[in-house]
Design a protein around this motif. Structure first.
Motif, PDB file in Angstrom:
ATOM      1  N   UNK A   1       0.811  -1.051   0.022  1.00  0.00           N
ATOM      2  CA  UNK A   1       0.013  -0.068  -0.014  1.00  0.00           C
ATOM      3  C   UNK A   1       0.926   1.303   0.174  1.00  0.00           C
ATOM      4  N   UNK A   2       1.187   1.677  -1.370  1.00  0.00           N
ATOM      5  CA  UNK A   2       2.011   2.755  -1.077  1.00  0.00           C
ATOM      6  C   UNK A   2       1.405   4.059  -1.481  1.00  0.00           C
ATOM      7  N   UNK A   3       2.293   5.096  -2.175  1.00  0.00           N
ATOM      8  CA  UNK A   3       1.906   6.454  -2.426  1.00  0.00           C
ATOM      9  C   UNK A   3       0.865   6.450  -3.033  1.00  0.00           C
ATOM     10  N   UNK A   4       0.529   5.729  -4.217  1.00  0.00           N
ATOM     11  CA  UNK A   4      -0.458   5.783  -5.320  1.00  0.00           C
ATOM     12  C   UNK A   4      -1.800   5.723  -4.425  1.00  0.00           C
ATOM     13  N   UNK A   5      -1.929   4.887  -3.234  1.00  0.00           N
ATOM     14  CA  UNK A   5      -3.064   4.815  -2.596  1.00  0.00           C
ATOM     15  C   UNK A   5      -3.257   5.749  -1.540  1.00  0.00           C
ATOM     16  N   UNK A   6      -2.264   6.156  -1.031  1.00  0.00           N
ATOM     17  CA  UNK A   6      -2.117   6.872   0.381  1.00  0.00           C
ATOM     18  C   UNK A   6      -2.057   8.413   0.019  1.00  0.00           C
ATOM     19  N   UNK A   7      -1.688   8.797  -1.124  1.00  0.00           N
ATOM     20  CA  UNK A   7      -1.252  10.324  -1.449  1.00  0.00           C
ATOM     21  C   UNK A   7      -2.771  10.942  -1.258  1.00  0.00           C
ATOM     22  N   UNK A   8      -2.621  12.145  -0.337  1.00  0.00           N
ATOM     23  CA  UNK A   8      -3.920  13.023  -0.420  1.00  0.00           C
ATOM     24  C   UNK A   8      -4.846  12.476   0.730  1.00  0.00           C
ATOM     25  N   UNK A   9      -4.569  11.424   1.415  1.00  0.00           N
ATOM     26  CA  UNK A   9      -5.272  11.082   2.709  1.00  0.00           C
ATOM     27  C   UNK A   9      -5.084  11.568   3.800  1.00  0.00           C
ATOM     28  N   UNK A  10      -5.797  11.911   4.908  1.00  0.00           N
ATOM     29  CA  UNK A  10      -5.346  12.651   6.259  1.00  0.00           C
ATOM     30  C   UNK A  10      -4.669  11.674   7.083  1.00  0.00           C
ATOM     31  N   UNK A  11      -4.045  12.313   7.821  1.00  0.00           N
ATOM     32  CA  UNK A  11      -3.120  11.164   8.787  1.00  0.00           C
ATOM     33  C   UNK A  11      -3.951  10.485   9.375  1.00  0.00           C
ATOM     34  N   UNK A  12      -4.854  10.624  10.159  1.00  0.00           N
ATOM     35  CA  UNK A  12      -5.572   9.922  11.092  1.00  0.00           C
ATOM     36  C   UNK A  12      -5.894   8.368  10.272  1.00  0.00           C
ATOM     37  N   UNK A  13      -6.417   8.782   8.868  1.00  0.00           N
ATOM     38  CA  UNK A  13      -6.730   7.531   7.981  1.00  0.00           C
ATOM     39  C   UNK A  13      -5.737   6.597   7.889  1.00  0.00           C
ATOM     40  N   UNK A  14      -4.492   7.338   7.467  1.00  0.00           N
ATOM     41  CA  UNK A  14      -3.136   6.461   7.189  1.00  0.00           C
ATOM     42  C   UNK A  14      -2.657   5.703   8.509  1.00  0.00           C
ATOM     43  N   UNK A  15      -2.938   6.439   9.599  1.00  0.00           N
ATOM     44  CA  UNK A  15      -2.440   5.721  10.862  1.00  0.00           C
ATOM     45  C   UNK A  15      -3.463   4.620  11.014  1.00  0.00           C
ATOM     46  N   UNK A  16      -4.801   4.720  10.854  1.00  0.00           N
ATOM     47  CA  UNK A  16      -5.749   3.761  10.809  1.00  0.00           C
ATOM     48  C   UNK A  16      -5.229   2.506  10.094  1.00  0.00           C
ATOM     49  N   UNK A  17      -4.994   2.744   8.752  1.00  0.00           N
ATOM     50  CA  UNK A  17      -4.866   1.737   7.830  1.00  0.00           C
ATOM     51  C   UNK A  17      -3.604   1.012   8.359  1.00  0.00           C
ATOM     52  N   UNK A  18      -2.510   1.597   8.879  1.00  0.00           N
ATOM     53  CA  UNK A  18      -1.493   1.035   9.360  1.00  0.00           C
ATOM     54  C   UNK A  18      -1.538   0.000  10.506  1.00  0.00           C
ATOM     55  N   UNK A  19      -2.607   0.319  11.191  1.00  0.00           N
ATOM     56  CA  UNK A  19      -3.173  -0.437  12.373  1.00  0.00           C
ATOM     57  C   UNK A  19      -3.773  -1.819  11.834  1.00  0.00           C
ATOM     58  N   UNK A  20      -4.443  -1.382  10.731  1.00  0.00           N
ATOM     59  CA  UNK A  20      -5.160  -2.662  10.277  1.00  0.00           C
ATOM     60  C   UNK A  20      -4.084  -3.537   9.521  1.00  0.00           C
ATOM     61  N   UNK A  21      -3.298  -2.941   8.767  1.00  0.00           N
ATOM     62  CA  UNK A  21      -2.209  -3.830   7.912  1.00  0.00           C
ATOM     63  C   UNK A  21      -1.667  -4.868   9.284  1.00  0.00           C
ATOM     64  N   UNK A  22      -1.217  -4.004  10.552  1.00  0.00           N
ATOM     65  CA  UNK A  22      -0.537  -4.938  11.489  1.00  0.00           C
ATOM     66  C   UNK A  22      -1.606  -6.038  11.974  1.00  0.00           C
ATOM     67  N   UNK A  23      -2.771  -5.843  12.097  1.00  0.00           N
ATOM     68  CA  UNK A  23      -3.682  -6.966  12.321  1.00  0.00           C
ATOM     69  C   UNK A  23      -3.809  -7.832  11.376  1.00  0.00           C
ATOM     70  N   UNK A  24      -3.739  -7.386  10.050  1.00  0.00           N
ATOM     71  CA  UNK A  24      -3.831  -8.517   9.099  1.00  0.00           C
ATOM     72  C   UNK A  24      -2.427  -9.562   9.001  1.00  0.00           C
ATOM     73  N   UNK A  25      -1.326  -8.730   9.192  1.00  0.00           N
ATOM     74  CA  UNK A  25       0.061  -9.387   9.517  1.00  0.00           C
ATOM     75  C   UNK A  25      -0.120 -10.232  10.576  1.00  0.00           C
ATOM     76  N   UNK A  26      -0.683  -9.800  11.650  1.00  0.00           N
ATOM     77  CA  UNK A  26      -0.796 -10.671  12.843  1.00  0.00           C
ATOM     78  C   UNK A  26      -1.535 -12.098  12.443  1.00  0.00           C
ATOM     79  N   UNK A  27      -2.823 -11.685  11.781  1.00  0.00           N
ATOM     80  CA  UNK A  27      -3.767 -12.584  11.538  1.00  0.00           C
ATOM     81  C   UNK A  27      -2.802 -13.775  10.476  1.00  0.00           C
ATOM     82  N   UNK A  28      -2.038 -13.099   9.734  1.00  0.00           N
ATOM     83  CA  UNK A  28      -1.527 -14.303   8.725  1.00  0.00           C
ATOM     84  C   UNK A  28      -0.596 -15.277   9.341  1.00  0.00           C
TER      85      UNK A  28
END
Length: 341
Positions: free
Chosen positions: A23-50
């Motif tokens: 999930x790089x710049x093409x998807x994250x560019x222009x999004x507010x910081x709180x949404x990027x931070x939330x996405x990072x937390x979801x990715x950590x959950x996805x990694x843990x689930x994996x």
């Protein structure tokens, strides 16, 4: 979600975790910081689930196949579990990317620039919590007294009002002082006699839940927006829709409700739900939304029936659905969200 909405910046670790997940710049560019931070937390959950999912899938598959087969190759099953877990992992990331794209569209429609969108959740400060629960207009305590008034003797009610005048906002530790005040109020309410129309024991139990709630927050509703029209013809859907569409083109517009973004971000893992805000409204009772304090008391014009009365049996049933805090003993336990006191 609440933790991310309370942040004012994004850490480098967040971008690293998102980048490793593709999930790089093409998807994250222009999004507010709180949404990027939330996405990072979801990715950590996805990694843990994996890391945990192959073992769970293997255990489940072995249990099911042993019901029908005697000769089972565990090595083959392990490989199959890994393949299934990888499929879930990729699907999770795809769903997250779709969610961010949907939310970006709505935010752009509402605010012009998605980066200007405020967080959908706002954590209340201790001062705000005191106002909402104890002394503000329309507070929990004020509504409690109003509901009790038709069912109590005037003398008892006045005594209770006099005692409630205590203001916890003057304390250094507001959270602790408010909790002490609520627990005192709980005991006062529990000592009052109950009737079929006014269950003070239910009110006391509910105040107990409020007293031990760690975080209070309010939802920021975005403006409702409607998408530009899309014109659908019979050729788009197939012949079985002939009776419904008729000939020619049909105009379709999608309306995004004021809580669409919040619902979509909560249900990021499910892209089959066209109106996630509606599902969120039903599912949040009990886990995101405490019962209203007025629910312990019957309306005067609609007296309660005896079979609907809150009592020891109902209370035991409710407590049985609440985890005891040791999640390891019951990892699959869920809090029922259809309780109505």
């Amino acid at each position: 979600m609440l933790e991310a909405c309370d942040l004012t910046s994004v850490f480098e670790e967040d971008y690293i975790d998102l980048g490793r997940a593709g999930l790089g710049t093409c998807l994250l560019a222009g999004l507010p910081d709180w949404l990027i931070a939330y996405s990072a937390r979801l990715v950590r959950f996805i990694n843990f689930e994996r890391t945990k999912l192959p073992e769970e899938i293997l255990r489940h598959n072995l249990e099911e196949k042993r019901k029908f087969f005697l000769d089972i190759s565990e090595e083959v099953e392990k490989n199959e579990a890994e393949i299934q877990a990888e499929g879930v992992y990729n699907q999770r990331l795809q769903n997250l990317a779709l969610t961010l794209d949907k939310v970006r569209y709505v935010m752009r429609s509402v605010f012009g620039d998605p980066i200007k969108a405020p967080p959908p959740l706002e954590k209340l400060s201790p001062e705000a919590v005191v106002s909402v629960l104890w002394k503000g207009e329309g507070s929990l305590v004020e509504e409690l007294v109003q509901c009790m008034a038709p069912h109590m003797e005037e003398g008892l009610l006045n005594d209770l009002k006099e005692k409630i005048r205590h203001d916890p906002s003057g304390s250094v530790d507001l959270r602790r002082e408010l909790q002490k005040s609520l627990l005192w109020l709980r005991d006062e309410i529990r000592s009052l006699p109950c009737t079929y129309k006014c269950r003070h024991d239910a009110a006391a139990d509910l105040i107990h839940l409020y007293a031990y709630t760690k975080y209070f927050f309010r939802v920021r509703a975005y403006r409702t927006v409607t998408s530009p029209p899309v014109y659908i013809s019979l050729l788009d859907l197939g012949p079985k829709y002939t009776d419904k569409l008729g000939s020619g083109f049909q105009e379709y517009c999608k309306t995004y409700g004021e809580n669409y973004c919040l619902g979509q971000l909560i249900y990021w893992h499910n892209q089959a739900n066209a109106d996630p805000d509606c599902s969120l409204g039903r599912a949040r009772r009990g886990c995101l939304l405490l019962p209203d304090i007025a629910s312990f008391c019957a309306k005067v014009q609609k007296p309660s029936h005896r079979q609907r009365v809150y009592g020891p049996r109902t209370r035991r049933f409710m407590l049985a659905g609440i985890p005891d805090g040791n999640h390891a003993n019951d990892p699959d336990g869920k809090i029922p969200h259809k309780f109505h006191i």
